[in-house]
Enzyme design. Structure first.
Site, PDB file in Angstrom:
ATOM      1  N   PRO A   1       0.798  -1.225   0.000  1.00 43.61           N
ATOM      2  CA  PRO A   1       0.000   0.000   0.000  1.00 43.61           C
ATOM      3  C   PRO A   1       0.832   1.278   0.000  1.00 43.61           C
ATOM      4  O   PRO A   1       1.814   1.397   0.723  1.00 43.61           O
ATOM      5  CB  PRO A   1      -0.805  -0.099   1.296  1.00 43.61           C
ATOM      6  N   ASN A   2       0.392   2.179  -0.844  1.00 42.96           N
ATOM      7  CA  ASN A   2       0.925   3.536  -0.976  1.00 42.96           C
ATOM      8  C   ASN A   2       2.291   3.621  -1.650  1.00 42.96           C
ATOM      9  O   ASN A   2       2.764   4.725  -1.912  1.00 42.96           O
ATOM     10  CB  ASN A   2       0.961   4.259   0.380  1.00 42.96           C
TER      11      ASN A   2
ATOM     12  N   ARG B   1       4.232  11.100  -2.246  1.00 39.69           N
ATOM     13  CA  ARG B   1       3.795  11.005  -0.853  1.00 39.69           C
ATOM     14  C   ARG B   1       4.984  11.163   0.094  1.00 39.69           C
ATOM     15  O   ARG B   1       5.941  10.410   0.024  1.00 39.69           O
ATOM     16  CB  ARG B   1       3.141   9.641  -0.626  1.00 39.69           C
TER      17      ARG B   1
ATOM     18  N   TYR C   1      10.380   9.505   2.016  1.00 41.23           N
ATOM     19  CA  TYR C   1      10.552   8.461   1.010  1.00 41.23           C
ATOM     20  C   TYR C   1      11.305   8.910  -0.239  1.00 41.23           C
ATOM     21  O   TYR C   1      11.593   8.091  -1.107  1.00 41.23           O
ATOM     22  CB  TYR C   1       9.182   7.895   0.614  1.00 41.23           C
TER      23      TYR C   1
ATOM     24  N   ASN D   1       8.307  -5.118   0.218  1.00 47.18           N
ATOM     25  CA  ASN D   1       8.069  -3.923   1.030  1.00 47.18           C
ATOM     26  C   ASN D   1       6.557  -3.825   1.141  1.00 47.18           C
ATOM     27  O   ASN D   1       5.898  -3.330   0.234  1.00 47.18           O
ATOM     28  CB  ASN D   1       8.663  -2.677   0.389  1.00 47.18           C
TER      29      ASN D   1
ATOM     30  N   ALA E   1       2.584  -0.386   5.287  1.00 46.01           N
ATOM     31  CA  ALA E   1       1.892  -0.475   6.572  1.00 46.01           C
ATOM     32  C   ALA E   1       1.423  -1.888   6.894  1.00 46.01           C
ATOM     33  O   ALA E   1       1.285  -2.237   8.071  1.00 46.01           O
ATOM     34  CB  ALA E   1       0.711   0.494   6.592  1.00 46.01           C
TER      35      ALA E   1
ATOM     36  N   GLU F   1      12.915  -8.471   3.471  1.00 47.46           N
ATOM     37  CA  GLU F   1      11.981  -7.371   3.693  1.00 47.46           C
ATOM     38  C   GLU F   1      12.749  -6.054   3.616  1.00 47.46           C
ATOM     39  O   GLU F   1      13.825  -5.938   4.194  1.00 47.46           O
ATOM     40  CB  GLU F   1      11.338  -7.538   5.072  1.00 47.46           C
TER      41      GLU F   1
ATOM     42  N   HIS G   1      12.494  -1.735   3.943  1.00 44.58           N
ATOM     43  CA  HIS G   1      11.801  -0.514   4.368  1.00 44.58           C
ATOM     44  C   HIS G   1      12.666   0.665   3.968  1.00 44.58           C
ATOM     45  O   HIS G   1      13.853   0.704   4.294  1.00 44.58           O
ATOM     46  CB  HIS G   1      11.559  -0.502   5.874  1.00 44.58           C
TER      47      HIS G   1
ATOM     48  N   ARG H   1      10.739   5.700  13.706  1.00 40.80           N
ATOM     49  CA  ARG H   1       9.403   6.207  13.415  1.00 40.80           C
ATOM     50  C   ARG H   1       8.482   5.934  14.599  1.00 40.80           C
ATOM     51  O   ARG H   1       8.938   5.570  15.681  1.00 40.80           O
ATOM     52  CB  ARG H   1       8.877   5.552  12.128  1.00 40.80           C
TER      53      ARG H   1
END
Length: 142
Positions: free
Chosen positions: A10-11, A18, A23, A74, A77, A98, A100, A107
């Site tokens: 997502p996103n 964004r 990012y 990735n 969320a 994985e 990020h 965060r």
């Protein structure tokens, strides 16, 4: 030649638009182009992005059935909430890294726990888009 699936959740289709302060300004299409250029001839990269958990689970199963050699994921969320993605990774039996883009440990506290990381051989966090390159280099050595 190895086949590596690169799945974004997502996103991540909003990269470059964004929260560029977190990012960066590079779009997902630009990242994919850079990865193809870097790994051309070394691996066949299969890119997939979805904002939907079930679509990501279906793609993991399809890559496992196609006997892919590994995954770079990735999940955005969903990393912090999805038992379904974790189970899909465990059932796929594919070496998975994985990624990020931001350092999840710098965060919000809810981002500190990854439900999917225990189903992976490793995690790269906080290296920006370079994390994808590191993950692919690692998988190609396996």
């Amino acid at each position: 030649m190895k086949t590596i699936g690169i799945l974004n959740g997502p996103n991540l289709d909003r990269l470059g638009k964004r929260e560029p302060e977190i990012y960066g300004a590079t779009t997902l299409a630009q990242l994919e182009e850079r990865l193809r250029a870097e790994f051309d001839g070394a691996a066949r990269l299969e890119f997939f992005q979805s904002n939907h958990e079930g679509a990501l689970i279906d793609r993991i199963a399809a890559l496992a059935d196609a006997k892919a050699d590994g995954l770079v994921v990735n999940f955005g969320a969903l990393t912090h909430t999805s038992v379904g993605l974790r189970d899909a990774l465990l059932g796929a039996h594919l070496p998975t890294v994985e990624v990020h883009i931001s350092n999840i440990y710098k965060r919000e506290e809810f981002r500190h726990k990854s439900l999917t990381a225990p189903a992976c051989v490793g995690m790269v966090t906080g290296l920006g888009l370079e994390g994808y390159f590191a993950a692919l280099r690692f998988l190609l050595k396996q």
